[in-house]
Design a protein around this motif. Structure first.
Motif, PDB file in Angstrom:
ATOM      1  N   GLU A   1       1.956   6.836  -6.602  1.00 31.44           N
ATOM      2  CA  GLU A   1       0.852   7.673  -7.076  1.00 31.44           C
ATOM      3  C   GLU A   1       1.050   9.143  -6.707  1.00 31.44           C
ATOM      4  O   GLU A   1       0.619  10.020  -7.432  1.00 31.44           O
ATOM      5  CB  GLU A   1      -0.489   7.159  -6.526  1.00 31.44           C
ATOM      6  N   LEU A   2       1.688   9.405  -5.592  1.00 33.12           N
ATOM      7  CA  LEU A   2       1.964  10.792  -5.199  1.00 33.12           C
ATOM      8  C   LEU A   2       3.136  11.369  -5.986  1.00 33.12           C
ATOM      9  O   LEU A   2       3.118  12.546  -6.345  1.00 33.12           O
ATOM     10  CB  LEU A   2       2.257  10.875  -3.698  1.00 33.12           C
ATOM     11  N   ARG A   3       4.143  10.552  -6.250  1.00 35.17           N
ATOM     12  CA  ARG A   3       5.338  11.039  -6.953  1.00 35.17           C
ATOM     13  C   ARG A   3       5.040  11.453  -8.391  1.00 35.17           C
ATOM     14  O   ARG A   3       5.598  12.424  -8.895  1.00 35.17           O
ATOM     15  CB  ARG A   3       6.429   9.973  -6.945  1.00 35.17           C
ATOM     16  N   THR A   4       4.176  10.761  -9.084  1.00 33.37           N
ATOM     17  CA  THR A   4       3.898  11.046 -10.488  1.00 33.37           C
ATOM     18  C   THR A   4       3.338  12.456 -10.684  1.00 33.37           C
ATOM     19  O   THR A   4       3.912  13.236 -11.445  1.00 33.37           O
ATOM     20  CB  THR A   4       2.948   9.974 -11.064  1.00 33.37           C
TER      21      THR A   4
ATOM     22  N   ALA B   1      -2.063  27.831 -13.289  1.00 35.63           N
ATOM     23  CA  ALA B   1      -3.346  27.111 -13.310  1.00 35.63           C
ATOM     24  C   ALA B   1      -3.109  25.609 -13.396  1.00 35.63           C
ATOM     25  O   ALA B   1      -3.806  24.815 -12.740  1.00 35.63           O
ATOM     26  CB  ALA B   1      -4.193  27.608 -14.485  1.00 35.63           C
ATOM     27  N   GLN B   2      -2.130  25.189 -14.200  1.00 34.97           N
ATOM     28  CA  GLN B   2      -1.807  23.763 -14.308  1.00 34.97           C
ATOM     29  C   GLN B   2      -1.320  23.216 -12.976  1.00 34.97           C
ATOM     30  O   GLN B   2      -1.684  22.110 -12.583  1.00 34.97           O
ATOM     31  CB  GLN B   2      -0.735  23.536 -15.374  1.00 34.97           C
ATOM     32  N   ILE B   3      -0.478  23.985 -12.271  1.00 44.02           N
ATOM     33  CA  ILE B   3       0.025  23.542 -10.970  1.00 44.02           C
ATOM     34  C   ILE B   3      -1.131  23.358 -10.004  1.00 44.02           C
ATOM     35  O   ILE B   3      -1.237  22.335  -9.318  1.00 44.02           O
ATOM     36  CB  ILE B   3       1.065  24.551 -10.402  1.00 44.02           C
ATOM     37  N   LEU B   4      -2.014  24.331  -9.955  1.00 43.95           N
ATOM     38  CA  LEU B   4      -3.163  24.265  -9.059  1.00 43.95           C
ATOM     39  C   LEU B   4      -4.079  23.097  -9.421  1.00 43.95           C
ATOM     40  O   LEU B   4      -4.647  22.422  -8.550  1.00 43.95           O
ATOM     41  CB  LEU B   4      -3.926  25.590  -9.061  1.00 43.95           C
ATOM     42  N   GLU B   5      -4.224  22.856 -10.708  1.00 46.14           N
ATOM     43  CA  GLU B   5      -5.073  21.771 -11.185  1.00 46.14           C
ATOM     44  C   GLU B   5      -4.509  20.401 -10.801  1.00 46.14           C
ATOM     45  O   GLU B   5      -5.230  19.489 -10.405  1.00 46.14           O
ATOM     46  CB  GLU B   5      -5.151  21.871 -12.717  1.00 46.14           C
ATOM     47  N   GLN B   6      -3.178  20.237 -10.877  1.00 49.63           N
ATOM     48  CA  GLN B   6      -2.550  18.954 -10.591  1.00 49.63           C
ATOM     49  C   GLN B   6      -2.284  18.748  -9.103  1.00 49.63           C
ATOM     50  O   GLN B   6      -2.032  17.629  -8.673  1.00 49.63           O
ATOM     51  CB  GLN B   6      -1.246  18.811 -11.388  1.00 49.63           C
ATOM     52  N   ALA B   7      -2.334  19.798  -8.352  1.00 50.86           N
ATOM     53  CA  ALA B   7      -2.103  19.683  -6.908  1.00 50.86           C
ATOM     54  C   ALA B   7      -3.379  19.260  -6.307  1.00 50.86           C
ATOM     55  O   ALA B   7      -3.761  18.512  -5.660  1.00 50.86           O
ATOM     56  CB  ALA B   7      -1.670  21.013  -6.318  1.00 50.86           C
TER      57      ALA B   7
ATOM     58  N   LEU C   1       3.420  14.897  -8.521  1.00 50.80           N
ATOM     59  CA  LEU C   1       4.351  15.837  -7.898  1.00 50.80           C
ATOM     60  C   LEU C   1       5.484  16.201  -8.843  1.00 50.80           C
ATOM     61  O   LEU C   1       5.959  17.336  -8.850  1.00 50.80           O
ATOM     62  CB  LEU C   1       4.905  15.277  -6.590  1.00 50.80           C
ATOM     63  N   ALA C   2       5.925  15.241  -9.633  1.00 52.09           N
ATOM     64  CA  ALA C   2       7.010  15.516 -10.585  1.00 52.09           C
ATOM     65  C   ALA C   2       6.569  16.583 -11.587  1.00 52.09           C
ATOM     66  O   ALA C   2       7.339  17.500 -11.910  1.00 52.09           O
ATOM     67  CB  ALA C   2       7.411  14.236 -11.297  1.00 52.09           C
ATOM     68  N   ALA C   3       5.344  16.467 -12.086  1.00 53.23           N
ATOM     69  CA  ALA C   3       4.833  17.463 -13.030  1.00 53.23           C
ATOM     70  C   ALA C   3       4.699  18.829 -12.359  1.00 53.23           C
ATOM     71  O   ALA C   3       5.062  19.865 -12.938  1.00 53.23           O
ATOM     72  CB  ALA C   3       3.496  17.009 -13.588  1.00 53.23           C
ATOM     73  N   VAL C   4       4.180  18.837 -11.139  1.00 53.30           N
ATOM     74  CA  VAL C   4       4.012  20.095 -10.399  1.00 53.30           C
ATOM     75  C   VAL C   4       5.364  20.739 -10.143  1.00 53.30           C
ATOM     76  O   VAL C   4       5.546  21.950 -10.339  1.00 53.30           O
ATOM     77  CB  VAL C   4       3.246  19.854  -9.077  1.00 53.30           C
TER      78      VAL C   4
ATOM     79  N   PHE D   1       0.826  -1.208   0.000  1.00 55.92           N
ATOM     80  CA  PHE D   1       0.000   0.000   0.000  1.00 55.92           C
ATOM     81  C   PHE D   1       0.861   1.259   0.000  1.00 55.92           C
ATOM     82  O   PHE D   1       0.632   2.174  -0.791  1.00 55.92           O
ATOM     83  CB  PHE D   1      -0.934  -0.002   1.224  1.00 55.92           C
ATOM     84  N   LEU D   2       1.863   1.299   0.877  1.00 57.89           N
ATOM     85  CA  LEU D   2       2.732   2.478   0.944  1.00 57.89           C
ATOM     86  C   LEU D   2       3.503   2.687  -0.351  1.00 57.89           C
ATOM     87  O   LEU D   2       3.675   3.836  -0.804  1.00 57.89           O
ATOM     88  CB  LEU D   2       3.693   2.369   2.127  1.00 57.89           C
TER      89      LEU D   2
END
Length: 188
Positions: free
Chosen positions: A150-153, A182-188, A155-158, A143-144
């Motif tokens: 799932e969090l890293r993917t 806007a993209q950062i806010l959308e992906q966060a 986050l890399a774009a952000v 799970f971890l």
């Protein structure tokens, strides 16, 4: 016996030993079915014995009970010795035709048998618990790892977009900066 992990192996060895040391013609070992009932189930018997599969309670002594169809000569059904360990009824040993029947001997035999069986049952429960805990640990790790991935993917774009925004020499106009924000806010 000390190294045996299988409770049935311990039960069989205890019955065999008890049968041999009492010189019984037949013997059976009954164990408590569970904590909520007083019934006992036959878990082991010597070859050729015809003991009932179940007893309704822990017998204290069957010496006075007569076999069905026994002659009036006084044949006994057998002797029963309760198996008690730590104040808890574990089961009973039932003997037929035992020549070594002194009460102190039988109670010592029963106490040793009860402790051996109880230890084997505890070891079995502990092994089951360890197996369950190992499975839980494996599931937690999976799970971890999944959550981390799932969090890293995203986050890399952000982080990539944030680094581009942070560069003052990039020559980006305000419109492009607003779009990236806007993209950062959308992906966060």
């Amino acid at each position: 016996l000390a190294g045996s992990s299988d409770s049935q192996t311990v039960i069989d060895a205890c019955l065999q030993t008890a049968s041999e040391v009492t010189d019984a013609l037949y013997a059976g070992l009954y164990l408590a079915e569970d904590e909520t009932t007083s019934g006992l189930s036959l878990r082991a018997r010597t070859p050729g014995s015809s003991l009932p599969e179940r007893l309704d309670c822990v017998p204290r002594n069957l010496s006075d009970r007569r076999e069905v169809g026994a002659a009036d000569s006084g044949e006994r059904f057998g002797d029963a010795v309760p198996l008690t360990a730590g104040g808890e009824d574990v089961g009973a040993l039932v003997f037929g035709g035992a020549t070594r029947r002194r009460p102190m001997f039988l109670s010592t035999l029963a106490a040793s048998t009860a402790v051996a069986i109880q230890n084997a049952q505890r070891l079995e429960r502990e092994r089951e618990t360890v197996a369950q805990l190992s499975e839980l640990s494996r599931m937690k790790s999976t799970f971890l790892a999944t959550v981390s991935h799932e969090l890293r993917t995203p986050l890399a774009a952000v982080l990539g977009l944030a680094e581009l925004l942070a560069r003052t020499e990039s020559g980006m106009g305000p419109e492009r900066r607003a779009q990236m924000t806007a993209q950062i806010l959308e992906q966060a």
